[in-house]
Design an enzyme around this catalytic site. Structure first.
Site, PDB file in Angstrom:
ATOM      1  NE  ARG A   5      -4.069  -2.020   2.160  1.00 51.31           N
ATOM      2  CZ  ARG A   5      -4.977  -2.009   3.071  1.00 51.31           C
ATOM      3  NH1 ARG A   5      -5.410  -1.222   3.747  1.00 51.31           N
ATOM      4  NH2 ARG A   5      -6.059  -2.919   2.867  1.00 51.31           N
ATOM      5  CG  ASP A  54     -13.798   6.582   8.166  1.00 56.72           C
ATOM      6  OD1 ASP A  54     -14.471   5.370   8.165  1.00 56.72           O
ATOM      7  OD2 ASP A  54     -12.596   6.314   7.903  1.00 56.72           O
TER       8      ASP A  54
END
Length: 283
Positions: free
Chosen positions: A45, A153
């Site tokens: 990632r 979030d």
């Protein structure tokens, strides 16, 4: 780190020193555990961040973060790169059955007229929009009732997607057909297999970035319902206890806390009693 794991950290990959530094920072910042078994995932990632920043390799990237003050600018992007954002409409549907059939009638019977709800790990928005569908259908048969939903979030990427409210058509298949007709719009562009949440529904949801590792949650007036589902599993027990305690602080007495079906509050002292599977009412 064992020999087998060191073998994974090739010259172009993360060294054990860099992985340890990154995993410590990620845990301190977000509460997310990064065991050594996730080295390959983290490496993959973060390669995207190397390309985005133009930094040549992981050594230079970690030096930029931890030696040259880059962490303040890069923290949001680093956390976006490692967070998992699995979500579905009407995920764990019994929660929404309880909400519509028991929780909302009880709150109205108790005299509440302006309901505040919070999706505390909203990902790309499927959960808060599901909550809004249930709320909208309920208030249409209840005079004088209003509501607002806060959706938060840690990841800025998912919040941006959630605000748009655009999803692949297949993603809304769990939404009952009658709700789809009222709350979901087909794309105006022929050939695009996309849908959009109706503006009326989107207007009831406000999105904001919030870190559950904060010492207190600045969410305004007490909430009548908080959904914090399938995020606690990424935390260790002490972190779970702190997060759950802070969430309870944000609930009004009689308000409800929903956690994921794979999560538990066992062994954590909280001012709640269980009223259904993974649903808790504040005392």
């Amino acid at each position: 780190m064992g020999a087998a794991l060191r073998a994974q950290a090739t010259e172009e990959g993360l060294t054990s020193r860099n992985f340890d530094a990154l995993s410590r920072y990620i845990y301190d910042y977000s509460g997310i555990k990064m065991p050594v078994t996730k080295l390959t995932m983290l490496e993959g990632r973060l390669r995207r961040r190397l390309r985005a920043t133009g930094i040549a390799n992981f050594n230079d990237y970690c030096d930029y973060l931890f030696k040259h003050g880059g962490i303040d600018k890069e923290a949001i992007f680093l956390i976006d790169a490692v967070t998992t954002n699995k979500t579905d409409f009407f995920r764990e549907p019994k929660h929404f059955d309880y909400m519509a059939q028991i929780a909302l009638p009880e709150l109205v019977a108790a005299g509440h007229k302006r309901l505040r709800l919070w999706s505390a790990a909203c990902s790309i928005g499927a959960e808060p929009y599901t909550m809004a569908m249930v709320m909208q259908d309920f208030i249409e048969g209840t005079a004088g009732l209003d509501y607002r939903i806060l959706a938060t979030d840690l990841s800025t990427d998912v919040l941006q997607a959630a605000r748009r409210g655009v999803y692949p058509r297949d993603m809304v298949l769990p939404v009952p057909a009658d709700m789809q007709r009222r709350h979901v719009m087909a794309s105006r562009h022929a050939g695009r297999s996309e849908v959009r949440i109706h503006p009326r529904l989107r207007s009831t949801v406000g999105f904001a970035r919030l870190n559950l590792m904060d010492s207190a949650y600045k969410v305004g007036d007490p909430m009548h319902m908080i959904f914090c589902r399938n995020v606690l599993i990424y935390f260790d027990k002490p972190t779970q206890a702190k997060v759950l305690s802070r969430l309870c602080d944000c609930l009004t007495p009689g308000g409800l806390l929903y956690v994921g079906h794979s999560e538990t509050v066992t062994g954590i002292t909280l001012p709640v009693r269980q009223v259904a599977n993974t649903i808790f009412k504040k005392l």
